[in-house]
Enzyme design. Structure first.
Site, mmCIF file in Angstrom:
data_model
loop_
_atom_site.group_PDB
_atom_site.id
_atom_site.type_symbol
_atom_site.label_atom_id
_atom_site.label_comp_id
_atom_site.label_asym_id
_atom_site.label_seq_id
_atom_site.Cartn_x
_atom_site.Cartn_y
_atom_site.Cartn_z
ATOM 1 N N LYS A 221 30.032 38.278 29.986
ATOM 2 C CA LYS A 221 31.442 37.937 29.724
ATOM 3 C C LYS A 221 31.834 38.163 28.264
ATOM 4 O O LYS A 221 30.991 38.214 27.378
ATOM 5 C CB LYS A 221 31.708 36.513 30.209
ATOM 6 C CG LYS A 221 31.733 36.517 31.753
ATOM 7 C CD LYS A 221 32.408 35.353 32.381
ATOM 8 C CE LYS A 221 32.485 35.598 33.882
ATOM 9 N NZ LYS A 221 32.665 34.375 34.661
ATOM 10 N N ARG A 256 25.014 32.838 38.084
ATOM 11 C CA ARG A 256 25.556 34.034 38.753
ATOM 12 C C ARG A 256 25.468 35.168 37.750
ATOM 13 O O ARG A 256 26.149 35.137 36.714
ATOM 14 C CB ARG A 256 27.010 33.753 39.162
ATOM 15 C CG ARG A 256 27.706 34.896 39.880
ATOM 16 C CD ARG A 256 29.153 34.528 40.184
ATOM 17 N NE ARG A 256 29.846 35.590 40.867
ATOM 18 C CZ ARG A 256 30.386 36.647 40.269
ATOM 19 N NH1 ARG A 256 30.325 36.766 38.949
ATOM 20 N NH2 ARG A 256 30.992 37.565 40.969
HETATM 21 N N1 HH2 Z 1 33.063 35.122 37.519
HETATM 22 C C1 HH2 Z 1 33.552 36.249 38.054
HETATM 23 C C2 HH2 Z 1 33.767 36.364 39.428
HETATM 24 N N2 HH2 Z 1 33.446 35.342 40.257
HETATM 25 N N3 HH2 Z 1 32.579 33.168 40.576
HETATM 26 C C3 HH2 Z 1 32.090 32.034 40.077
HETATM 27 N N4 HH2 Z 1 31.769 31.006 40.882
HETATM 28 N N5 HH2 Z 1 31.890 31.868 38.732
HETATM 29 C C4 HH2 Z 1 32.193 32.857 37.840
HETATM 30 O O1 HH2 Z 1 32.015 32.643 36.623
HETATM 31 C C5 HH2 Z 1 32.736 34.078 38.348
HETATM 32 C C6 HH2 Z 1 32.919 34.206 39.749
HETATM 33 C C7 HH2 Z 1 33.913 37.381 37.148
HETATM 34 O O2 HH2 Z 1 32.818 38.240 36.984
HETATM 35 P P1 HH2 Z 1 32.578 39.597 37.794
HETATM 36 O O3 HH2 Z 1 32.416 39.325 39.247
HETATM 37 O O4 HH2 Z 1 31.472 40.334 37.193
HETATM 38 O O5 HH2 Z 1 33.864 40.471 37.529
HETATM 39 P P2 HH2 Z 1 35.159 40.783 38.372
HETATM 40 O O6 HH2 Z 1 35.822 39.492 38.674
HETATM 41 O O7 HH2 Z 1 35.960 41.670 37.469
HETATM 42 O O8 HH2 Z 1 34.739 41.456 39.644
#
Ligand code: HH2
Length: 286
Positions: A221, A256
């Site tokens: 992040k 995660r």
């Molecule tokens: N962060 C993201 C997405 N889902 N779910 C939970 N429970 N906690 C988190 O911190 C979280 C999440 C964002 O990260 P990422 O999936 O890599 O990116 P994107 O939302 O752009 O797909």
């Protein structure tokens, strides 16, 4: 053996949730697994590297992201989810969605966990988790991804996030979700400045003290990018591992992450150190 939530918790080991974004626009891995075979191969690699859970998402929630409707989310995730259910029976499959229609179909296809960054904001999400008796992650977010980074402000970020999560957990329980099926997540990067995110990382013990399992999602992040300054590794692997070690030292149950192997190592070492303090006689010996 088929993975269950109760079985994972009973293992009393740090749990790793590997991220599988089937999106064209996720902030760090968007478009990487456009092809089903590549997505399945990535999930299998994460399984080999020590993931316990695979979190499959068809909508990016990065700051500024536009909404993706249920039909499109399902188009992106259905076939991979169905294939993984057969290929990786030992892993718990989680679906990263705020939409009950997507969640329900994912459960029908073999998912066993819901990851809801809107903490049950959509009508029917809690009822679904209750009826299907599955664990649900309730995450804190300010506003929606499209607007959340517009001057977020808190008086006491840890206290406010904690109070919000407890209120959502209470609503979920009132809707029939079993207490042991609720996981709380402070939502690193969702409507927070760098200072807020760092405060939440130091405040993890206060969240752990709620008694609910805590999930931390700090992987790659932008707060880590800011902290690392000139010393950039595009995937922020070392930076993410630092948060993983901190999280498990403080009693978090799940992280995660995108890069499973290095985080598995960081998790296991932090957990062994913590366990040696709590039960020195059971410490790993050489
Ligand atoms: N962060 C993201 C997405 N889902 N779910 C939970 N429970 N906690 C988190 O911190 C979280 C999440 C964002 O990260 P990422 O999936 O890599 O990116 P994107 O939302 O752009 O797909």
């Amino acid at each position: 053996m088929k993975a269950t939530w109760a079985g994972l918790l009973a293992r009393r080991t740090p749990l790793i949730m590997g991220v599988l974004n089937l999106t064209p626009d996720s902030f760090s891995d968007g478009g990487r697994y456009a092809d089903d075979d590549e997505a399945i191969a990535q999930a299998e690699t994460m399984a080999r590297h020590g993931a316990d859970i695979i979190d499959i998402g068809g909508e990016s929630t990065r700051p500024g992201a536009a909404r993706v409707d249920a039909t499109e989310q399902l188009r992106r995730i259905e076939s991979v989810l169905g294939a993984l259910r057969v290929r990786l029976p030992g892993l718990l499959l989680s679906v990263d969605t705020t939409l009950p229609r997507v969640a329900e179909r994912a459960l029908d296809l073999g998912a066993g966990m819901l990851n809801d960054i809107a903490a049950g904001a959509e009508a029917g999400m809690f009822a679904l988790a209750a009826e299907r008796r599955v664990p649900i992650v309730l995450m804190h977010m300010r506003g929606a991804p499209s607007t959340m980074q517009a001057a977020p402000a808190y008086r006491d970020v840890v206290g406010e996030v904690r109070a919000y999560l407890l209120a959502r957990a209470e609503l979920a329980e009132r809707a029939g979700v079993a207490r042991e099926h609720i996981v709380l997540d402070p939502g690193i990067g969702f409507g927070k400045t760098v200072a807020h995110n760092l405060a939440l990382l130091t405040g993890l013990p206060e969240l752990v003290a709620t008694g609910y399992p805590i999930l931390l999602g700090a992987s790659r992040k932008s707060t880590l990018r800011t902290v690392c300054g000139a010393h950039q590794d595009p995937a922020l692997v070392g930076a993410t591992c630092a948060t993983t070690a901190l999280a498990f030292t403080h009693g978090v149950r799940i992280v995660r992450v995108h890069d499973v192997l290095p985080n598995r190592q960081a998790a296991d070492v932090a957990w062994a150190i913590r366990s040696s303090r709590e039960a020195p006689d059971e410490a790993i010996s050489d």
